[in-house]
Design an enzyme around this catalytic site. Structure first.
Site, mmCIF file in Angstrom:
data_model
loop_
_atom_site.group_PDB
_atom_site.id
_atom_site.type_symbol
_atom_site.label_atom_id
_atom_site.label_comp_id
_atom_site.label_asym_id
_atom_site.label_seq_id
_atom_site.Cartn_x
_atom_site.Cartn_y
_atom_site.Cartn_z
ATOM 1 N N ASN A 43 -7.087 46.306 71.428
ATOM 2 C CA ASN A 43 -7.996 47.163 70.646
ATOM 3 C C ASN A 43 -7.235 48.094 69.717
ATOM 4 O O ASN A 43 -6.112 48.520 70.022
ATOM 5 C CB ASN A 43 -8.949 47.945 71.557
ATOM 6 C CG ASN A 43 -8.251 48.823 72.576
ATOM 7 O OD1 ASN A 43 -7.185 48.498 73.079
ATOM 8 N ND2 ASN A 43 -8.857 49.940 72.902
ATOM 9 N N GLU A 45 -8.036 51.580 67.494
ATOM 10 C CA GLU A 45 -8.973 52.649 67.129
ATOM 11 C C GLU A 45 -8.522 53.268 65.813
ATOM 12 O O GLU A 45 -7.339 53.238 65.468
ATOM 13 C CB GLU A 45 -9.036 53.687 68.252
ATOM 14 C CG GLU A 45 -9.637 53.067 69.502
ATOM 15 C CD GLU A 45 -9.680 54.002 70.695
ATOM 16 O OE1 GLU A 45 -9.175 55.133 70.608
ATOM 17 O OE2 GLU A 45 -10.227 53.567 71.725
ATOM 18 N N CYS A 54 -12.516 45.994 68.871
ATOM 19 C CA CYS A 54 -12.344 45.622 70.277
ATOM 20 C C CYS A 54 -11.308 44.494 70.393
ATOM 21 O O CYS A 54 -11.175 43.638 69.506
ATOM 22 C CB CYS A 54 -13.655 45.121 70.856
ATOM 23 S SG CYS A 54 -14.847 46.411 71.196
ATOM 24 N N GLU A 56 -11.305 41.862 72.258
ATOM 25 C CA GLU A 56 -11.859 40.500 72.329
ATOM 26 C C GLU A 56 -12.007 39.908 70.933
ATOM 27 O O GLU A 56 -11.686 38.742 70.686
ATOM 28 C CB GLU A 56 -13.247 40.501 73.000
ATOM 29 C CG GLU A 56 -13.242 40.892 74.457
ATOM 30 C CD GLU A 56 -13.341 42.399 74.675
ATOM 31 O OE1 GLU A 56 -12.916 43.180 73.807
ATOM 32 O OE2 GLU A 56 -13.839 42.773 75.748
ATOM 33 N N CYS A 87 -17.959 44.637 76.078
ATOM 34 C CA CYS A 87 -19.128 45.394 75.610
ATOM 35 C C CYS A 87 -20.187 44.421 75.086
ATOM 36 O O CYS A 87 -19.912 43.239 74.860
ATOM 37 C CB CYS A 87 -18.716 46.391 74.525
ATOM 38 S SG CYS A 87 -18.312 45.633 72.947
ATOM 39 N N CYS A 90 -19.287 42.536 71.914
ATOM 40 C CA CYS A 90 -18.310 41.456 72.126
ATOM 41 C C CYS A 90 -18.938 40.263 72.834
ATOM 42 O O CYS A 90 -18.583 39.116 72.561
ATOM 43 C CB CYS A 90 -17.096 41.969 72.900
ATOM 44 S SG CYS A 90 -15.983 42.897 71.843
HETATM 45 N N1 THU Z 1 -13.082 48.108 73.996
HETATM 46 C C1 THU Z 1 -12.616 46.833 73.844
HETATM 47 O O1 THU Z 1 -11.546 46.599 73.276
HETATM 48 N N2 THU Z 1 -13.382 45.831 74.340
HETATM 49 C C2 THU Z 1 -14.580 46.005 74.984
HETATM 50 O O2 THU Z 1 -15.253 45.037 75.286
HETATM 51 C C3 THU Z 1 -15.015 47.349 75.337
HETATM 52 C C4 THU Z 1 -14.341 48.441 74.616
HETATM 53 C C5 THU Z 1 -12.284 49.191 73.438
HETATM 54 C C6 THU Z 1 -12.912 49.842 72.237
HETATM 55 C C7 THU Z 1 -12.329 51.222 72.285
HETATM 56 O O3 THU Z 1 -11.107 51.217 71.582
HETATM 57 C C8 THU Z 1 -12.051 51.473 73.757
HETATM 58 O O4 THU Z 1 -12.133 50.221 74.392
HETATM 59 C C9 THU Z 1 -13.003 52.436 74.417
HETATM 60 O O5 THU Z 1 -14.313 52.094 74.184
#
Ligand code: THU
Length: 127
Positions: A43, A45, A54, A56, A87, A90
């Site tokens: 991930n 940000e 994300c 995935e 999430c 995803c």
């Molecule tokens: N995140 C993912 O990379 N994949 C998911 O399926 C859930 C959330 C990341 C996004 C963000 O950078 C961090 O987790 C917190 O939400």
């Protein structure tokens, strides 16, 4: 080593490159394609938070953008030591491109196995 164990190691490697200064949650993903290749993602940000990506989506798009047509399995790990189910966004994304994917969640506690269809029943689909 079994396939899920290999994918767990690969996803843990991917986790190292995650950039998550705002949530503090690093996520790593390893995707196994039908051709037997593994692609990793993590991930990212961004200060403009809506732009965050994300793990995935990064991993699946890396595979698809290299010409891969079918993803067999993906493994998701996270830095907080707990299982990290994908999430909702995803799940929808994975199902669209990899409808038969096995989804593994890995943590120090072990590995859990699901299918994307189990994780997203009654999904909205492309017409
Ligand atoms: N995140 C993912 O990379 N994949 C998911 O399926 C859930 C959330 C990341 C996004 C963000 O950078 C961090 O987790 C917190 O939400």
């Amino acid at each position: 080593m079994s396939t899920p164990e290999i994918l767990y190691q690969e996803a843990c490697e991917a986790l190292k490159y995650a950039d998550a200064p705002y949530s503090g949650l690093k996520v790593g993903v390893a995707v196994l394609t039908e051709r037997g290749k593994v692609y990793r993602g993590c991930n990212f940000e961004n200060p403009s938070l809506m732009m965050s990506l994300c793990a995935e989506k990064v991993a699946v798009l890396k595979a698809l953008s290299e010409g891969e047509k079918e993803i067999k399995a993906l493994m998701i790990v996270s830095s907080d030591g707990d299982y990290c189910p994908p999430c909702g966004s995803c799940r929808q994304f994975i199902l669209e491109y990899t409808p038969n994917a096995e989804v593994y969640l890995g943590s120090k506690k072990g590995i859990k196995k699901y299918t994307i269809k189990e994780l997203l029943p009654h999904a909205f689909k492309r017409r």
